[in-house]
Design a protein around this motif. Sequence first.
Motif, PDB file in Angstrom:
ATOM      1  N   LYS A 240       0.709  -1.056  -0.010  1.00  0.00           N
ATOM      2  CA  LYS A 240      -0.214   0.069  -0.027  1.00  0.00           C
ATOM      3  C   LYS A 240       0.866   1.188   0.053  1.00  0.00           C
ATOM      4  N   ALA A 241       1.963   1.182   0.817  1.00  0.00           N
ATOM      5  CA  ALA A 241       2.790   2.319   1.080  1.00  0.00           C
ATOM      6  C   ALA A 241       3.213   2.666  -0.738  1.00  0.00           C
ATOM      7  N   ILE A 242       3.620   1.954  -1.335  1.00  0.00           N
ATOM      8  CA  ILE A 242       4.088   2.187  -2.740  1.00  0.00           C
ATOM      9  C   ILE A 242       2.907   2.578  -3.828  1.00  0.00           C
ATOM     10  N   GLY A 243       1.727   2.535  -3.344  1.00  0.00           N
ATOM     11  CA  GLY A 243       0.764   3.020  -4.207  1.00  0.00           C
ATOM     12  C   GLY A 243      -0.351   1.796  -4.588  1.00  0.00           C
ATOM     13  N   ILE A 244      -0.040   0.698  -4.363  1.00  0.00           N
ATOM     14  CA  ILE A 244      -0.973  -0.338  -4.706  1.00  0.00           C
ATOM     15  C   ILE A 244      -2.456  -0.159  -3.953  1.00  0.00           C
ATOM     16  N   LEU A 245      -3.276  -0.264  -4.588  1.00  0.00           N
ATOM     17  CA  LEU A 245      -4.589   0.121  -3.647  1.00  0.00           C
ATOM     18  C   LEU A 245      -5.477  -1.271  -3.484  1.00  0.00           C
ATOM     19  N   GLU A 246      -5.148  -2.274  -4.235  1.00  0.00           N
ATOM     20  CA  GLU A 246      -5.760  -3.649  -3.862  1.00  0.00           C
ATOM     21  C   GLU A 246      -4.549  -4.730  -3.818  1.00  0.00           C
ATOM     22  N   PRO A 247      -3.665  -4.637  -2.602  1.00  0.00           N
ATOM     23  CA  PRO A 247      -2.602  -5.326  -2.437  1.00  0.00           C
ATOM     24  C   PRO A 247      -3.045  -6.977  -2.093  1.00  0.00           C
ATOM     25  N   THR A 248      -4.294  -7.083  -1.859  1.00  0.00           N
ATOM     26  CA  THR A 248      -4.320  -8.532  -1.400  1.00  0.00           C
ATOM     27  C   THR A 248      -4.954  -9.420  -2.486  1.00  0.00           C
ATOM     28  N   LYS A 249      -5.123  -8.683  -3.651  1.00  0.00           N
ATOM     29  CA  LYS A 249      -5.569  -9.375  -5.057  1.00  0.00           C
ATOM     30  C   LYS A 249      -4.387  -9.881  -5.661  1.00  0.00           C
ATOM     31  N   ILE A 250      -3.249  -9.318  -5.559  1.00  0.00           N
ATOM     32  CA  ILE A 250      -2.033 -10.056  -6.227  1.00  0.00           C
ATOM     33  C   ILE A 250      -1.297 -11.041  -5.427  1.00  0.00           C
ATOM     34  N   THR A 251      -1.330 -12.464  -6.103  1.00  0.00           N
ATOM     35  CA  THR A 251      -0.908 -13.316  -5.318  1.00  0.00           C
ATOM     36  C   THR A 251       0.521 -13.891  -5.919  1.00  0.00           C
ATOM     37  N   LYS A 252       1.267 -13.360  -6.901  1.00  0.00           N
ATOM     38  CA  LYS A 252       2.421 -13.632  -7.515  1.00  0.00           C
ATOM     39  C   LYS A 252       2.894 -12.547  -8.473  1.00  0.00           C
ATOM     40  N   ILE A 253       4.189 -12.139  -8.269  1.00  0.00           N
ATOM     41  CA  ILE A 253       4.937 -11.341  -9.427  1.00  0.00           C
ATOM     42  C   ILE A 253       6.052 -11.868  -9.866  1.00  0.00           C
ATOM     43  N   SER A 254       6.377 -12.024 -11.063  1.00  0.00           N
ATOM     44  CA  SER A 254       7.669 -12.454 -11.505  1.00  0.00           C
ATOM     45  C   SER A 254       8.159 -11.643 -12.863  1.00  0.00           C
ATOM     46  N   ILE A 255       9.473 -12.083 -13.136  1.00  0.00           N
ATOM     47  CA  ILE A 255       9.993 -11.488 -14.529  1.00  0.00           C
ATOM     48  C   ILE A 255      10.739 -12.481 -15.245  1.00  0.00           C
ATOM     49  N   GLU A 256      10.802 -12.338 -16.678  1.00  0.00           N
ATOM     50  CA  GLU A 256      11.626 -13.179 -17.347  1.00  0.00           C
ATOM     51  C   GLU A 256      12.116 -12.510 -18.676  1.00  0.00           C
ATOM     52  N   PRO A 257      13.238 -12.684 -19.347  1.00  0.00           N
ATOM     53  CA  PRO A 257      13.496 -11.792 -20.310  1.00  0.00           C
ATOM     54  C   PRO A 257      12.676 -12.587 -21.605  1.00  0.00           C
ATOM     55  N   ILE A 258      12.439 -11.607 -22.599  1.00  0.00           N
ATOM     56  CA  ILE A 258      12.182 -12.231 -23.927  1.00  0.00           C
ATOM     57  C   ILE A 258      13.526 -12.275 -24.820  1.00  0.00           C
ATOM     58  N   VAL A 259      13.604 -13.525 -25.125  1.00  0.00           N
ATOM     59  CA  VAL A 259      14.847 -14.104 -25.702  1.00  0.00           C
ATOM     60  C   VAL A 259      14.950 -13.578 -27.008  1.00  0.00           C
ATOM     61  N   ASP A 260      15.945 -12.750 -27.407  1.00  0.00           N
ATOM     62  CA  ASP A 260      15.932 -12.339 -28.914  1.00  0.00           C
ATOM     63  C   ASP A 260      17.450 -12.104 -29.196  1.00  0.00           C
ATOM     64  N   VAL A 261      17.963 -13.265 -29.658  1.00  0.00           N
ATOM     65  CA  VAL A 261      19.547 -13.653 -29.749  1.00  0.00           C
ATOM     66  C   VAL A 261      19.612 -12.819 -30.864  1.00  0.00           C
ATOM     67  N   TYR A 262      18.889 -12.466 -32.061  1.00  0.00           N
ATOM     68  CA  TYR A 262      19.185 -11.847 -33.249  1.00  0.00           C
ATOM     69  C   TYR A 262      19.502 -10.354 -32.931  1.00  0.00           C
ATOM     70  N   SER A 263      18.747  -9.919 -32.055  1.00  0.00           N
ATOM     71  CA  SER A 263      18.892  -8.362 -31.863  1.00  0.00           C
ATOM     72  C   SER A 263      19.938  -8.144 -30.863  1.00  0.00           C
ATOM     73  N   PHE A 264      20.239  -9.180 -29.961  1.00  0.00           N
ATOM     74  CA  PHE A 264      21.371  -9.132 -29.180  1.00  0.00           C
ATOM     75  C   PHE A 264      22.481  -9.211 -29.867  1.00  0.00           C
ATOM     76  N   ILE A 265      22.857  -9.942 -30.649  1.00  0.00           N
ATOM     77  CA  ILE A 265      24.070 -10.075 -31.591  1.00  0.00           C
ATOM     78  C   ILE A 265      24.119  -8.848 -32.522  1.00  0.00           C
ATOM     79  N   ASN A 266      23.178  -8.247 -33.023  1.00  0.00           N
ATOM     80  CA  ASN A 266      23.390  -7.206 -33.995  1.00  0.00           C
ATOM     81  C   ASN A 266      23.609  -5.808 -33.439  1.00  0.00           C
TER      82      ASN A 266
END
Length: 330
Positions: free
Chosen positions: A105-131
């Motif tokens: 709530k302190a960071i501004g989330i109005l409905e914190p009890t609704k969030i059950t999980k948060i995660s992050i993963e990269p979008i693998v784009d080898v061609y852009s990476f090497i270019n």
Amino acid sequence: MSTNVPNNSEEQEIDLTQISKKIGNLLQDFNTFLFRCIGFFVKNVRVILILFVVGLALGLFIDQRNKSYKSEVIVAPNFGSTDYLYAKIDLLAAKVKERDTVFLKAIGILEPTKITKISIEPIVDVYSFINNSDQNFALLKLMAEDGDLKSIVKETTTSKNYAFHTITFLTKGITNNEKGIQPILNYLNTSDYYTKIQKASVINIQERIKTNQGIVSQIDGILNEFSNATAGNNQKSDKLVYYNENTQLNDVIKTKESLLTEIGNLKIALLTSDKIIKENSTAINIENTVSINGKMKLILPFLFIFIFISISFFIAFYKKQVLKAQQIAI
């Protein structure tokens, strides 16, 4: 040796007869078991139907009450802030797991009890990476010599260098951008350190654009002078690019093209530099059907029936064993 042959034939015939009898007994046992199963279901058809209906109704109620949704935000970390982004998401994931609603709530989330999980993963784009860099291509090539390329491109150290990353939110019930997602993005963009880097980077980009535009103007002046000179000599100035034999002039033209390309890229970089963590696209409230989410109406009816059958067979087995024990005692 001739006397052993009949004996072997007789033994083989005896073995085949025994095998046939065993197969027949197994088939008979299976038929008996099948008959008992059918009899059990016929005898308890009402109970089974009631359990099925109750399980279906209860499953529908649970699925409706505990609907889970997934929201995804594709972001691009600027100014080398990838590690900062992952550290922030890890912190948020820990706070969500701990159900620290005060922090959320302190960071501004109005409905914190609704969030059950948060995660992050990269979008693998080898061609852009090497270019994007010859060094990236050389590094990836070197790493591939000592391991599997497929695992390397997904390895944490490599994957953090990709341009885009997906932040995933799981929520109970639907959410919206203002209540759940935007406060988290605002939190990710709150950093004194990267705000200073952002300001310096924007100034550098603007200066590079201004400098390159000045060089392009000088090159245009040189080309105009050359064009006017050739026109005075009755040469076709409109064929300058195609029939020029002056290699230095060709280098000037290539330099101009390179500068124009760089100016275009710098202008795009300037547009995307307005935030530390730049949001590219958002998809919210996608119904989550992973694992048993939304499947209780299918699971509970069969689970109730399975429990009933297990208990019934256990009781029947127990009664049979008690009867045997009584007969032995007599």
